[in-house]
Each structure stands twice: as C-alpha cells, then as structure tokens.
Design a protein around this motif. Structure first.
Motif, PDB file in Angstrom:
ATOM      1  N   HIS A 136     -41.095  84.797  22.997  1.00  0.00           N
ATOM      2  CA  HIS A 136     -40.021  83.802  22.919  1.00  0.00           C
ATOM      3  C   HIS A 136     -38.723  84.460  22.457  1.00  0.00           C
ATOM      4  O   HIS A 136     -37.626  84.139  22.955  1.00  0.00           O
ATOM      5  CB  HIS A 136     -40.425  82.690  21.954  1.00  0.00           C
ATOM      6  CG  HIS A 136     -39.416  81.597  21.813  1.00  0.00           C
ATOM      7  ND1 HIS A 136     -39.008  80.817  22.867  1.00  0.00           N
ATOM      8  CD2 HIS A 136     -38.715  81.157  20.723  1.00  0.00           C
ATOM      9  CE1 HIS A 136     -38.114  79.935  22.446  1.00  0.00           C
ATOM     10  NE2 HIS A 136     -37.913  80.136  21.152  1.00  0.00           N
ATOM     11  N   TYR A 137     -38.822  85.383  21.531  1.00  0.00           N
ATOM     12  CA  TYR A 137     -37.658  86.120  21.040  1.00  0.00           C
ATOM     13  C   TYR A 137     -36.964  86.846  22.189  1.00  0.00           C
ATOM     14  O   TYR A 137     -35.736  86.772  22.337  1.00  0.00           O
ATOM     15  CB  TYR A 137     -38.130  87.109  19.969  1.00  0.00           C
ATOM     16  CG  TYR A 137     -37.117  88.135  19.529  1.00  0.00           C
ATOM     17  CD1 TYR A 137     -36.171  87.834  18.551  1.00  0.00           C
ATOM     18  CD2 TYR A 137     -37.126  89.425  20.058  1.00  0.00           C
ATOM     19  CE1 TYR A 137     -35.261  88.789  18.123  1.00  0.00           C
ATOM     20  CE2 TYR A 137     -36.219  90.383  19.646  1.00  0.00           C
ATOM     21  CZ  TYR A 137     -35.293  90.064  18.669  1.00  0.00           C
ATOM     22  OH  TYR A 137     -34.386  91.012  18.249  1.00  0.00           O
ATOM     23  N   ARG A 139     -37.214  86.256  25.452  1.00  0.00           N
ATOM     24  CA  ARG A 139     -36.670  85.336  26.454  1.00  0.00           C
ATOM     25  C   ARG A 139     -35.324  84.767  25.998  1.00  0.00           C
ATOM     26  O   ARG A 139     -34.452  84.471  26.820  1.00  0.00           O
ATOM     27  CB  ARG A 139     -37.664  84.207  26.730  1.00  0.00           C
ATOM     28  CG  ARG A 139     -38.935  84.696  27.426  1.00  0.00           C
ATOM     29  CD  ARG A 139     -39.786  83.558  27.933  1.00  0.00           C
ATOM     30  NE  ARG A 139     -41.060  84.045  28.403  1.00  0.00           N
ATOM     31  CZ  ARG A 139     -42.197  83.987  27.716  1.00  0.00           C
ATOM     32  NH1 ARG A 139     -42.206  83.434  26.503  1.00  0.00           N
ATOM     33  NH2 ARG A 139     -43.322  84.465  28.201  1.00  0.00           N
ATOM     34  N   ARG A 140     -35.154  84.610  24.698  1.00  0.00           N
ATOM     35  CA  ARG A 140     -33.874  84.146  24.163  1.00  0.00           C
ATOM     36  C   ARG A 140     -32.838  85.268  24.118  1.00  0.00           C
ATOM     37  O   ARG A 140     -31.640  85.018  24.238  1.00  0.00           O
ATOM     38  CB  ARG A 140     -34.069  83.586  22.751  1.00  0.00           C
ATOM     39  CG  ARG A 140     -34.893  82.311  22.689  1.00  0.00           C
ATOM     40  CD  ARG A 140     -35.421  82.069  21.279  1.00  0.00           C
ATOM     41  NE  ARG A 140     -34.347  81.872  20.315  1.00  0.00           N
ATOM     42  CZ  ARG A 140     -34.460  82.163  19.020  1.00  0.00           C
ATOM     43  NH1 ARG A 140     -35.590  82.677  18.543  1.00  0.00           N
ATOM     44  NH2 ARG A 140     -33.454  81.951  18.202  1.00  0.00           N
ATOM     45  N   ALA A 144     -28.752  85.414  30.216  1.00  0.00           N
ATOM     46  CA  ALA A 144     -29.110  84.169  30.888  1.00  0.00           C
ATOM     47  C   ALA A 144     -29.185  84.339  32.400  1.00  0.00           C
ATOM     48  O   ALA A 144     -29.974  83.674  33.068  1.00  0.00           O
ATOM     49  CB  ALA A 144     -28.100  83.084  30.526  1.00  0.00           C
ATOM     50  N   ASP A 186     -30.102  81.540  16.546  1.00  0.00           N
ATOM     51  CA  ASP A 186     -29.275  81.722  17.737  1.00  0.00           C
ATOM     52  C   ASP A 186     -28.034  82.545  17.416  1.00  0.00           C
ATOM     53  O   ASP A 186     -27.593  83.382  18.208  1.00  0.00           O
ATOM     54  CB  ASP A 186     -28.872  80.368  18.319  1.00  0.00           C
ATOM     55  CG  ASP A 186     -30.046  79.649  18.971  1.00  0.00           C
ATOM     56  OD1 ASP A 186     -31.031  80.336  19.326  1.00  0.00           O
ATOM     57  OD2 ASP A 186     -29.988  78.412  19.118  1.00  0.00           O
ATOM     58  N   LEU A 189     -29.121  86.147  17.119  1.00  0.00           N
ATOM     59  CA  LEU A 189     -29.402  86.716  18.443  1.00  0.00           C
ATOM     60  C   LEU A 189     -28.111  87.049  19.175  1.00  0.00           C
ATOM     61  O   LEU A 189     -28.014  88.082  19.834  1.00  0.00           O
ATOM     62  CB  LEU A 189     -30.232  85.729  19.268  1.00  0.00           C
ATOM     63  CG  LEU A 189     -31.716  85.634  18.913  1.00  0.00           C
ATOM     64  CD1 LEU A 189     -32.337  84.453  19.631  1.00  0.00           C
ATOM     65  CD2 LEU A 189     -32.437  86.910  19.289  1.00  0.00           C
ATOM     66  N   ARG A 193     -27.296  90.592  21.033  1.00  0.00           N
ATOM     67  CA  ARG A 193     -27.628  90.477  22.454  1.00  0.00           C
ATOM     68  C   ARG A 193     -26.823  91.517  23.235  1.00  0.00           C
ATOM     69  O   ARG A 193     -25.664  91.760  22.920  1.00  0.00           O
ATOM     70  CB  ARG A 193     -27.312  89.068  22.947  1.00  0.00           C
ATOM     71  CG  ARG A 193     -27.703  88.809  24.392  1.00  0.00           C
ATOM     72  CD  ARG A 193     -27.473  87.361  24.769  1.00  0.00           C
ATOM     73  NE  ARG A 193     -28.488  86.488  24.183  1.00  0.00           N
ATOM     74  CZ  ARG A 193     -28.216  85.486  23.361  1.00  0.00           C
ATOM     75  NH1 ARG A 193     -26.979  85.241  23.012  1.00  0.00           N
ATOM     76  NH2 ARG A 193     -29.190  84.743  22.878  1.00  0.00           N
TER      77      ARG A 193
END
Length: 299
Positions: A136-137, A139-140, A144, A186, A189, A193
C-alpha cells in the motif's frame, strides 16, 4: 450381531478399539452415518462402519480437520488431495511458529529498557507477517500517471518477502519496515515522492532494465556491465525529461538525484536489504547514482 449385519454403538466401539463417546462424536459430526435406529431408538451402524471409523481416527491422529475428512469420505476428494492440503497447512503453521520463535528471541536479546518498544513494534505484525502495508505504501508513493503494469511490477520488486526462517534481527527489521510504511502520512509521502516527469512509463521501464543490468554487473563483477547499466539508467531519465544524454545532462542529473534523496526511503532500503538476498531496487539505484556522480566528476 443381528441378521441385518448392523452394529450397536457399543459393538462398533469395541471393534474399532475406541470408546462409545468417540463413536457418538464422529456420528454427530456427520462422519459416521447411522444405518438405522433400533425400535428402542438406539443407533445402529452398517458393517462398513468399523473400517470407516478406523480411517477417520487415522486421519484425525495426523491432525486432518473434520471438514477435510468429510470431503474425503463423502464428496469424492482423493486422499492425495487431502494430504497435499494438509501439508500446505502444516507449512503455514511451521512458518508461523518459526516467526514466533524468532520474535521471542528478538525480544529476549534486547536490553531491558528496549523491551516495551520492541514488543510494540513486533506485536504490530503477524506471524508470519503479510506485506499488504508495504505494498500500500508503494502504491501511494509511485506517480499517479504510472500504468498499472509498471505499478504492480515495481511494487512486487520493492516489497521484500518475509524470510521463511527468519533471524531475530530480520523479525525486528521487518517490524521497523512495517512501522515506517504505516506511519507515512500523505504529507510525508509527498516530501519524498519522485519528481513528476512527463513520461513516467518511459522512466520506469528504462529503470527496470537498468536495475536488471546493475544486478547482473554486481553478480559478475564486470565493469563494462556497470557502464552499460549506467548508460541505460541515464537514458531512461533523459527520455522521461524529453532530452538527450550528454555530459551536461549527467552532471545536472547527478545533482538532481542527490538533492531528491530522502532519509525515509534510504531507511526503507536499508531495512529491506536485511530481508532481501541480493541487490534491492534501492541498492541498485544507489549504486548507479554513485557511478553517475563518479563519472560526472571524472568528466
């Protein structure tokens, strides 16, 4: 034995060398059907019941669950299929026991003042743990606009699988990795990112090829292979930024990647390296970034 060949519950228990209580239990579970009831309402069993009961008891002695026995006896499952499922189940149970033992040793080996912290960390993961929080980490974290194909491919490669026979240090490493990924907000991240690029699929396809070459270069210890991996690494970034490979681009890319390095990701790859044999994605990326910096400086 009466003329119809049926057995009373006591006679069946005696022939199978077990107790009436055991016969009644398996009968109530539906594994040992009655042939009929006597006029007094007592259970009667057919002549095949002793062999069936011996089979049930043999399977139960090996830990085969009652529903599995029922599937074998009445629903056409083969004995081979039952054995295969039981072996899979035992494998899962043994893996869980190995993790629990290693987790207990990880607690035992820590200093007394660390016990509460370690217990909280290790207690947050299963035994053996699953990797859903780590997946999950990623994928976030990934861009996008990245295709599902590459998102799944990167996630699969980036998430370390729990060792089947872990050391206490590996249990602790996985627990810390789990804590790192589940605590990432968020906002956090967004801070580490990767930079947005025009063509994320071009970048990640190229990086995948570069990391494969880097892995091969490390295993064979061939400098030419590392040079090839570095060329592929730089070309992937150049395509993603709609430019071309050049000495100036390499110098700029080295500075950009060094500035984009984030302590949380570095920590992730450090912990993942304790769980993963060979080169992790993060290890390959660091190796190629160091090669890029060295070649840019030399140039």
């Amino acid at each position: 034995m009466p003329p119809d060949g049926t057995l009373s519950i006591g006679e069946l228990a005696e022939q199978a060398k077990t107790t009436v209580k055991t016969v009644r239990f398996y009968s109530d579970q539906g594994l040992l059907p009655e042939a009929l009831r006597s006029t007094g309402g007592h259970r009667r069993y057919g002549p095949e019941a002793p062999a069936r009961l011996r089979m049930i008891r043999a399977m139960r002695s090996l830990g085969v669950p009652v529903p599995e026995i029922g599937r074998f006896l009445d629903r056409g499952d083969s004995l081979e299929a039952v054995v295969a499922r039981q072996l899979d189940r035992l494998g899962d149970e043994l893996a869980a026991l190995r993790w629990r033992e290693a987790a207990m040793r990880a607690l035992q080996e820590g200093a007394p003042e660390q016990l509460a912290e370690r217990l909280e960390l290790i207690g947050a993961i299963g035994a053996p743990p699953n990797t859903s929080a780590l997946a999950h980490y990623w994928r976030r974290l990934l861009p996008a606009g990245l295709s599902a194909r590459l998102r799944n491919s990167v996630t699969e490669r980036a998430v370390p699988q729990p060792p089947t026979d872990p050391t206490p240090d590996q249990v602790f490493a996985f627990a810390r990795l789990h804590a790192l990924t589940t605590s990432a907000t968020d906002h956090c991240l967004a801070s580490h990112r990767p930079a947005t690029v025009a063509h994320p699929d071009l970048l990640y396809d190229g990086l995948h090829e570069a990391f494969q070459l880097a892995d091969a270069a490390q295993q064979t210890d061939r400098p030419f292979s590392l040079s090839e991996a570095l060329d592929c690494y730089v070309a992937a970034h150049a395509r993603a930024f709609d430019t071309r490979d050049s000495p100036a681009f390499r110098r700029a890319l080295a500075i950009h990647l060094a500035a984009a390095d984030h302590p949380a990701l570095s920590r992730y790859w450090q912990l993942a390296g304790e769980l993963t044999p060979g080169l992790t994605l993060g290890g390959a990326d660091l190796w190629l970034r160091e090669a890029l910096t060295a070649s840019s400086t030399a140039g």
